[in-house]
Design an enzyme around this catalytic site. Structure first.
Site, PDB file in Angstrom:
ATOM      1  N   GLY A  11       0.840  -1.207   0.000  1.00  0.00           N
ATOM      2  CA  GLY A  11       0.000   0.000   0.000  1.00  0.00           C
ATOM      3  C   GLY A  11       0.866   1.243   0.000  1.00  0.00           C
ATOM      4  N   ARG A  21      13.547  10.208  -2.492  1.00  0.00           N
ATOM      5  CA  ARG A  21      14.463  11.340  -2.718  1.00  0.00           C
ATOM      6  C   ARG A  21      15.677  11.247  -1.791  1.00  0.00           C
ATOM      7  NH1 ARG A  21      14.800  16.184   0.047  1.00  0.00           N
ATOM      8  NH2 ARG A  21      15.552  17.999  -1.113  1.00  0.00           N
ATOM      9  N   VAL A  23      16.878   8.584  -0.265  1.00  0.00           N
ATOM     10  CA  VAL A  23      17.718   7.429  -0.618  1.00  0.00           C
ATOM     11  C   VAL A  23      18.625   7.801  -1.795  1.00  0.00           C
ATOM     12  CG1 VAL A  23      17.689   5.111  -1.638  1.00  0.00           C
ATOM     13  CG2 VAL A  23      16.139   5.655   0.257  1.00  0.00           C
ATOM     14  N   ARG A  72       1.351  -5.248  -5.862  1.00  0.00           N
ATOM     15  CA  ARG A  72       1.382  -6.462  -5.047  1.00  0.00           C
ATOM     16  C   ARG A  72       1.652  -7.612  -6.011  1.00  0.00           C
ATOM     17  NH1 ARG A  72      -2.547  -3.581  -1.525  1.00  0.00           N
ATOM     18  NH2 ARG A  72      -1.426  -3.415   0.438  1.00  0.00           N
ATOM     19  N   GLY A 102       5.382  -1.806   3.823  1.00  0.00           N
ATOM     20  CA  GLY A 102       4.877  -2.274   5.105  1.00  0.00           C
ATOM     21  C   GLY A 102       5.388  -3.666   5.448  1.00  0.00           C
ATOM     22  N   ASP A 103       4.707  -4.271   6.384  1.00  0.00           N
ATOM     23  CA  ASP A 103       5.086  -5.573   6.924  1.00  0.00           C
ATOM     24  C   ASP A 103       5.255  -6.641   5.828  1.00  0.00           C
ATOM     25  OD1 ASP A 103       5.038  -7.332   9.483  1.00  0.00           O
ATOM     26  OD2 ASP A 103       3.638  -8.295   8.096  1.00  0.00           O
ATOM     27  N   THR A 125       3.779   3.198   5.590  1.00  0.00           N
ATOM     28  CA  THR A 125       2.372   2.784   5.595  1.00  0.00           C
ATOM     29  C   THR A 125       1.602   3.769   6.467  1.00  0.00           C
ATOM     30  OG1 THR A 125       0.805   1.156   6.493  1.00  0.00           O
ATOM     31  CG2 THR A 125       3.015   1.088   7.393  1.00  0.00           C
ATOM     32  N   ASP A 127      -0.799   2.974   8.262  1.00  0.00           N
ATOM     33  CA  ASP A 127      -1.417   2.242   9.375  1.00  0.00           C
ATOM     34  C   ASP A 127      -0.671   2.357  10.705  1.00  0.00           C
ATOM     35  OD1 ASP A 127      -3.208   1.399   7.446  1.00  0.00           O
ATOM     36  OD2 ASP A 127      -2.135  -0.469   7.060  1.00  0.00           O
ATOM     37  N   ASP A 129       1.484   0.330  11.884  1.00  0.00           N
ATOM     38  CA  ASP A 129       1.293  -0.995  12.494  1.00  0.00           C
ATOM     39  C   ASP A 129       2.577  -1.824  12.536  1.00  0.00           C
ATOM     40  OD1 ASP A 129       1.547  -1.357   9.783  1.00  0.00           O
ATOM     41  OD2 ASP A 129      -0.128  -2.745   9.572  1.00  0.00           O
ATOM     42  N   ARG A 154     -18.335  17.163  12.268  1.00  0.00           N
ATOM     43  CA  ARG A 154     -18.753  17.830  13.506  1.00  0.00           C
ATOM     44  C   ARG A 154     -19.555  19.102  13.202  1.00  0.00           C
ATOM     45  NH1 ARG A 154     -17.508  17.763  18.717  1.00  0.00           N
ATOM     46  NH2 ARG A 154     -15.828  16.261  18.608  1.00  0.00           N
ATOM     47  N   ARG A 171      -6.070  -1.231   8.834  1.00  0.00           N
ATOM     48  CA  ARG A 171      -6.027  -2.700   8.804  1.00  0.00           C
ATOM     49  C   ARG A 171      -6.280  -3.263  10.202  1.00  0.00           C
ATOM     50  NH1 ARG A 171      -1.782  -5.046   4.459  1.00  0.00           N
ATOM     51  NH2 ARG A 171      -0.190  -4.025   5.695  1.00  0.00           N
ATOM     52  N   GLY A 185     -11.850  14.765  19.334  1.00  0.00           N
ATOM     53  CA  GLY A 185     -12.813  14.854  20.435  1.00  0.00           C
ATOM     54  C   GLY A 185     -13.991  13.911  20.289  1.00  0.00           C
ATOM     55  N   GLU A 222     -11.280   0.233  10.885  1.00  0.00           N
ATOM     56  CA  GLU A 222     -11.798  -0.793   9.959  1.00  0.00           C
ATOM     57  C   GLU A 222     -11.550  -2.204  10.484  1.00  0.00           C
ATOM     58  OE1 GLU A 222      -9.873  -0.667   6.108  1.00  0.00           O
ATOM     59  OE2 GLU A 222      -7.868  -0.743   6.975  1.00  0.00           O
ATOM     60  N   ILE A 250      -9.249   8.383   0.420  1.00  0.00           N
ATOM     61  CA  ILE A 250      -8.708   9.738   0.603  1.00  0.00           C
ATOM     62  C   ILE A 250      -7.640   9.730   1.710  1.00  0.00           C
ATOM     63  CG2 ILE A 250     -10.765  10.961  -0.206  1.00  0.00           C
ATOM     64  CD1 ILE A 250     -11.230  11.738   2.782  1.00  0.00           C
TER      65      ILE A 250
HETATM   66  P1  ADP Z   1       2.533  -4.104   2.745  1.00  0.00           P
HETATM   67  O1  ADP Z   1       3.990  -4.067   2.461  1.00  0.00           O
HETATM   68  O2  ADP Z   1       1.903  -2.745   2.640  1.00  0.00           O
HETATM   69  O3  ADP Z   1       2.230  -4.816   4.041  1.00  0.00           O
HETATM   70  P2  ADP Z   1       1.595  -6.456   1.259  1.00  0.00           P
HETATM   71  O4  ADP Z   1       1.334  -7.248   2.471  1.00  0.00           O
HETATM   72  O5  ADP Z   1       0.594  -6.516   0.156  1.00  0.00           O
HETATM   73  O6  ADP Z   1       1.827  -4.914   1.566  1.00  0.00           O
HETATM   74  O7  ADP Z   1       3.017  -6.934   0.660  1.00  0.00           O
HETATM   75  C1  ADP Z   1       3.527  -6.372  -0.511  1.00  0.00           C
HETATM   76  C2  ADP Z   1       4.192  -7.442  -1.351  1.00  0.00           C
HETATM   77  O8  ADP Z   1       5.277  -8.020  -0.631  1.00  0.00           O
HETATM   78  C3  ADP Z   1       3.310  -8.624  -1.724  1.00  0.00           C
HETATM   79  O9  ADP Z   1       2.501  -8.388  -2.847  1.00  0.00           O
HETATM   80  C4  ADP Z   1       4.339  -9.694  -2.005  1.00  0.00           C
HETATM   81  O10 ADP Z   1       4.859  -9.577  -3.319  1.00  0.00           O
HETATM   82  C5  ADP Z   1       5.429  -9.385  -1.014  1.00  0.00           C
HETATM   83  N1  ADP Z   1       5.269 -10.271   0.152  1.00  0.00           N
HETATM   84  C6  ADP Z   1       4.340 -10.207   1.138  1.00  0.00           C
HETATM   85  N2  ADP Z   1       4.465 -11.218   2.013  1.00  0.00           N
HETATM   86  C7  ADP Z   1       5.491 -11.976   1.557  1.00  0.00           C
HETATM   87  C8  ADP Z   1       6.117 -13.182   2.013  1.00  0.00           C
HETATM   88  N3  ADP Z   1       5.715 -13.812   3.133  1.00  0.00           N
HETATM   89  N4  ADP Z   1       7.162 -13.653   1.287  1.00  0.00           N
HETATM   90  C9  ADP Z   1       7.591 -13.036   0.188  1.00  0.00           C
HETATM   91  N5  ADP Z   1       7.041 -11.900  -0.294  1.00  0.00           N
HETATM   92  C10 ADP Z   1       6.012 -11.364   0.379  1.00  0.00           C
END
Ligand code: ADP
Length: 319
Positions: A11, A21, A23, A72, A102-103, A125, A127, A129, A154, A171, A185, A222, A250
């Site tokens: 995302g 920039r 990097v 993705r 992200g993760d 991200t 989030d 998170d 409001r 998420r 608030g 959400e 948005i």
């Molecule tokens: P975010 O980085 O925002 O958490 P995603 O979870 O969609 O987004 O991960 C982004 C991309 O990273 C995925 O489409 C995939 O290509 C790769 N990815 C996610 N999880 C794995 C995993 N366990 N092993 C290898 N690649 C992964």
């Protein structure tokens, strides 16, 4: 190391451009060549890779989204996909990769590192998170977008006797909802990390109404569930007219706030330093305004948590 790559994945979030920039400019400052990978891991496997110079990242610090685009990819999750990616990196003579995302993106970066290709993660991200960093790039901008919306709701709320539910992103994390609820608030904040008794929420709304409160604002993450379904339940239980606003995408756009630009610049530059200095497999972050870094393994095993003190305060201030 002479040549590095950078990509954005998963995302998108406001401030990713400021990180790209940083990097590129920091790498060139260190006499490294930098290559930008378009469309995340998908573009990496396809060899969609271009050299970046100082000018290529001019005039982007203020722009939302990512000039490298994001994607993705299911194929990249396979060993064959990861090998395809490494083959492309070798073909371009790239020796290390910075992954802004992200993760999920970090799990991909960990896989490449495990296969001998050093990667560093930069948390991008909305989030917020990811454990090991107080803030992720994009969270502050998204929060400010939400607050603008809450303030507008409001304004109209003061004209009607209603309950307003505002569903925000995040998420499985409640940070956006918690911060937005406190800053806006809100009467109630519903987040996945805290199970609230439904009857308590209903009682609170009724008590407020009986006290003469004209309207109530509920910020719902959400991760708790659908705002519309929640709105129906609340309306039935309270007999008070209820309106639902789902803010949607948005929250992911817009010009990054100064805070996000500064964070992205610091984290992006730190990622280059780390990539130069070690074997990868680490994420950069910020804690107590100090730059930190952690092994991906630590980031994955620690759960992100909300700020308990803020959650308690939100309850005390909204009685
Ligand atoms: P975010 O980085 O925002 O958490 P995603 O979870 O969609 O987004 O991960 C982004 C991309 O990273 C995925 O489409 C995939 O290509 C790769 N990815 C996610 N999880 C794995 C995993 N366990 N092993 C290898 N690649 C992964």
């Amino acid at each position: 190391m002479k040549r590095i790559g950078v990509l954005t994945s998963g995302g998108d979030s406001p401030g990713m451009n400021a990180a790209i920039r940083a990097v590129v400019r920091k790498a060139i400052f260190h006499d490294l060549e930098v290559f930008g990978v378009k469309n995340g891991y998908q573009g990496l496997m396809e060899g969609n890779i271009v050299q970046m110079d100082l000018g290529s990242v001019g005039d982007i610090i203020q722009r939302g989204g990512t000039i490298l685009f994001s994607a993705r990819s299911e194929e990249f999750k396979t060993d064959a996909g990861q090998q395809r990616a490494i083959d492309q990196l070798n073909k371009f003579g790239i020796e290390g990769l910075i992954v802004i995302g992200g993760d999920g993106s970090f799990r991909g970066a960990q896989k490449l590192t495990d296969k001998g290709f050093p990667c560093i993660g930069v948390p991008g991200t909305i989030d917020n998170d990811i454990s090991g960093t107080d803030f992720t790039i994009g969270f502050d901008t998204s929060l400010n977008t939400i607050i603008e919306a809450v303030d507008k709701v409001r304004d109209t709320a003061t004209s009607h006797e209603r309950t307003y539910i505002i569903e925000v992103m995040g998420r499985n994390a409640g940070d956006l909802a918690l911060w937005a609820g406190l800053a806006g608030g809100a009467e109630s904040i519903l987040i996945p990390e805290k199970k609230e008794d439904f009857s308590d929420i209903v009682d609170r709304l009724k008590r407020g109404h009986d006290r003469g409160k004209k309207h109530s604002i509920i910020v719902l993450a959400e991760g708790v569930g659908s705002g519309f379904e929640y709105g129906d339940k609340i309306e039935k239980a309270t007999q008070l007219e209820t309106r639902v606003t789902v803010l949607g995408y948005i929250q992911r756009g817009g010009s990054p706030t100064a805070t996000d630009r500064v964070l992205a610049s610091r984290l992006g530059a730190k990622a280059v330093e780390l990539l130069k200095a070690n074997d990868g497999g680490r994420m950069v972050g910020i804690q107590n305004n100090q730059l930190v870094d952690y092994a991906f393994d630590e980031v994955f095993t620690e759960n992100h948590t909300i700020n308990e003190e803020m959650y308690q305060l939100s309850k005390e201030l909204s009685i």
